[in-house]
Design a protein around this motif. Structure first.
Motif: not given
Length: 704
Positions: A143-162
């Motif tokens: 999540a930290q890297i996805a936020i830094k990259l502003k890669n919100y589609s990957t961040l969504v996948a991370i949050y869904e798994n969390q």
């Protein structure tokens, strides 16, 4: 013969370059084609061979520096999918090994997106391995890297798994928090699958019996899906609606939405969703007493799940088949055996075809139990244990039923332990982060001091002053450090001596406490057994409830009370079970026991069996007026660090004061007073109000 001229050489180089480019492009196309072929055959036995062939070609292209970046990107994607396949098949060691190799390559290539995907996969792997702390650690890194990259589609996948992980650990607050995080990201950045978030939130509320909220989110999803024609998610929407109405016990609606899902799944070829629909319709048939249809539909569902290797689905439908056979046994005992052809699930061996329904049910639950060991989650295990318990009770095997009840409590305790570990890890990470900030600030301050010193060093008039200040500071620090060391050493010596004294005192106190605990309330156990004996001869259902309640009390006294302290929730549950058995034993409609427990009574420890003697005393001396309601009122609260327990009972008006004093000085109450003096010395108060009509005790304990 013409001379070989310079422009010929140029032409030759161009020709060689074009040939090399064509060769590279052909190899990349071959690699991409193999990658696509692997995806198409990922559920086949050929998948590993295709992967090995594609991986070898990719490594060769990277080694020869031919379209290296493009080949590396395809290879990373290929490794992610292969890790996912290992994960799906339960080959966790292989998944970890391959993902570790891919992560190291990604770090070398400084490919942040690939690193994020590797951390995400590690989170999924450790979720399956039930290693919750490791799973949260990798999800947070991703999540930290996805936020830094502003890669919100990957961040969504991370949050869904969390969110799923918090759901498995029964942390409702965090689970819904992350579902809403996903929803906000999708709405803000117009990301796809918005309807899926509505469904996840709706399912969360449905699972917590907040059906109106659940229905509103399901309808939002339905409106969204009907507009964009997403038939796959729409099928899921129908299944979720069917499940919601199952929980609300509106079985006509269960069948209605289940059939809508079934028709759409068949038309579109969604085998997994077709199996889900059969499963849901089967449950509705079972609940309406149509067990033969339920078994047939669940058998179809099992065959479809097996066809696509959906082990999670197999677990769910095998559990349902176990409950189907329990329903079949119950109905046949009440109405007699019906002469109807009943489908037998394909996994039941021929030797079990003629076995009784309950034995077939156990075979179904055994299958689910084996699959749960590798593929199941806590909810599947709880359902499995619950159905086992029902069948064992129906077979009269109370020993096995009690084992299942014990397992049910063990799972609940394990989940609480995981939640505590997660909270502890969060605090530890927060502490480490604060420490790092503090060290960084010290480092910056130190660098700045050095820079200032360098500038000031050029000023000869201040050199001596800074030197003296530095020496004095150093001396003071050394003196301070020495004093602290001596003080700490002295404290350690004192603490060691104090510990020896306390250890001896504790051994004496524990010996006396063990003796006092051994005296607590044996006559109640015999009274309860006598009551249950007579109830068995009258009404079987009530007797079973009494037996279960009594087994809970017995289990608590035998196993939980050996500890110095217990969770307040367990002590309160024990108290409620005790009250229910007393009411059952008294069997008097004029007796009312009101229990008021505030929301503050949660998450702290207390010495076991301190309160039950006061409740027993209240029942023993309760007024026996047949023309009035004879009441016992219990109030439990916690104000800051003080525990409050109040109990008041109506009593008979008597002139014999000696008899009245018996309520104050029973052996049980004297034992409790002695235990309070030993466990909470100078930290408790007991206030007794004894008037003509009521007797009231107020106990307060300072917990810290």
């Amino acid at each position: 013969m013409n001379a070989f001229r310079p422009h010929h050489i140029s032409f030759l180089f161009v020709l060689l370059f074009c040939c090399s480019l064509c060769f590279a492009q052909n190899n990349i196309k071959t690699l991409d084609s193999l990658s696509t072929e692997f995806s198409n055959h990922i559920n086949d036995t050929n998948a590993v061979a295709i992967y090995n062939k594609a991986h070898a070609l990719g490594e060769k292209l990277i080694k020869n520096n031919v379209s290296k970046q493009e080949a590396q990107s395809i290879l990373f994607s290929l490794e992610d999918r292969m890790t996912g396949l290992y994960l799906y098949n339960g080959e966790y060691d292989k998944a970890i090994s391959l993902n570790t190799k891919k992560l190291n390559n990604s770090i070398k290539q400084q490919d942040s997106i690939s690193i994020t995907n590797s951390y995400l996969l590690f989170g999924k792997i450790y979720t399956k391995k039930k290693e919750v702390d490791s799973s949260f650690e990798y999800y947070n890194k991703a999540a930290q890297i996805a936020i830094k990259l502003k890669n919100y589609s990957t961040l969504v996948a991370i949050y869904e798994n969390q969110a799923l992980l918090y759901g498995e650990t029964d942390n409702d607050e965090k689970q819904i928090e992350y579902h809403f995080k996903v929803l906000k990201l999708k709405e803000k950045y117009n990301l796809p699958d918005l309807a899926a978030s509505y469904l996840n939130i709706g399912f969360f509320f449905s699972d917590r019996k907040e059906y109106d909220k659940s229905l509103s989110y399901y309808k939002k999803a339905l409106k969204k899906l009907e507009n964009n024609k997403d038939s796959y998610t729409l099928t899921y929407n129908y299944i979720f609606l069917s499940d919601l109405y199952r929980k609300k016990k509106v079985y006509d609606s269960v069948i209605y939405y289940g059939n809508k899902a079934l028709h759409l799944a068949k038309a579109e070829g969604y085998t997994s969703l077709e199996a889900d629909a059969y499963n849901m319709i089967g449950v509705a048939n079972k609940k309406t007493g149509n067990y033969y249809n339920a078994i047939a539909l669940h058998s179809k569902s099992y065959d479809l799940y097996k066809q696509i290797y959906n082990n999670v689905g197999i677990i769910q439908v095998a559990n349902q088949l176990g409950d189907d056979y329990f329903t079949m046994d119950s109905i046949q005992k009440e109405k007699g055996t019906e002469k109807k052809h009943i489908v037998i699930p394909s996994f039941i061996p021929a030797s079990g075809y003629n076995s009784p329904p309950l034995d077939k049910g156990l075979l179904c639950l055994d299958l689910a139990k084996e699959k749960i060991k590798v593929y199941g989650i806590a909810a599947d295990r709880r359902t499995n244990i619950k159905f086992y318990k029902k069948i064992y009770i129906a077979k009269g095997n109370y020993k096995k039923a009690l084992e299942m009840q014990t397992l049910e409590f063990a799972i609940a305790d394990s989940i609480k332990e995981q939640q505590l570990k997660a909270k502890a890890l969060k605090k530890e990470l927060q502490y480490a982060y604060e420490k790092k900030k503090e060290l960084d600030s010290i480092k910056i301050a130190y660098i700045k001091t050095l820079a200032d010193a360098k500038v000031e060093k050029e000023k000869n008039t201040k050199k001596t002053l800074y030197f003296i200040i530095a020496i004095v500071t150093l001396i003071l620090l050394l003196v301070y450090a020495r004093l602290k060391y001596l003080q700490k050493n002295k404290e350690l010596i004192i603490e060691g001596q104090k510990a020896l004294v306390e250890k001896k005192q504790k051994e004496i106190v524990e010996t006396e406490l063990d003796y006092l605990k051994a005296q607590i309330n044996p006559h109640f156990l015999f009274n309860s057994l006598n009551t249950i004996y007579f109830k068995i001869n009258k009404e079987n259902k009530e007797a079973r409830e009494a037996l279960i309640g009594f087994s809970e009390i017995l289990r608590y006294q035998l196993y939980e009370c050996n500890l110095d302290t217990v969770n307040i929730e367990k002590e309160i549950k024990y108290l409620k079970d005790y009250v229910q058995l007393q009411l059952l034993r008294k069997n008097d409609s004029n007796i009312k026991c009101n229990i008021d427990i505030t929301d503050n009574v949660i998450n702290f420890q207390i010495a076991p069996l301190l309160l039950v003697n006061y409740v027993e005393n209240a029942f023993k001396h309760l007024r026996n007026d047949s023309n009035k309601t004879n009441s016992i009122n219990i109030f439990v609260d916690k104000a800051e660090d003080t525990f409050i327990f109040e109990i008041e009972n109506d009593k008979n008006i008597r002139e014999n004061t000696k008899e009245n004093r018996g309520q104050d000085n029973g052996i049980g109450l004297l034992n409790v007073k002695r235990r309070l003096e030993l466990i909470y010395p100078n930290r408790h108060t007991i206030k007794i109000e004894n008037n003509n009509t009521t007797y009231k005790v107020k106990l307060t304990i300072k917990l810290n």
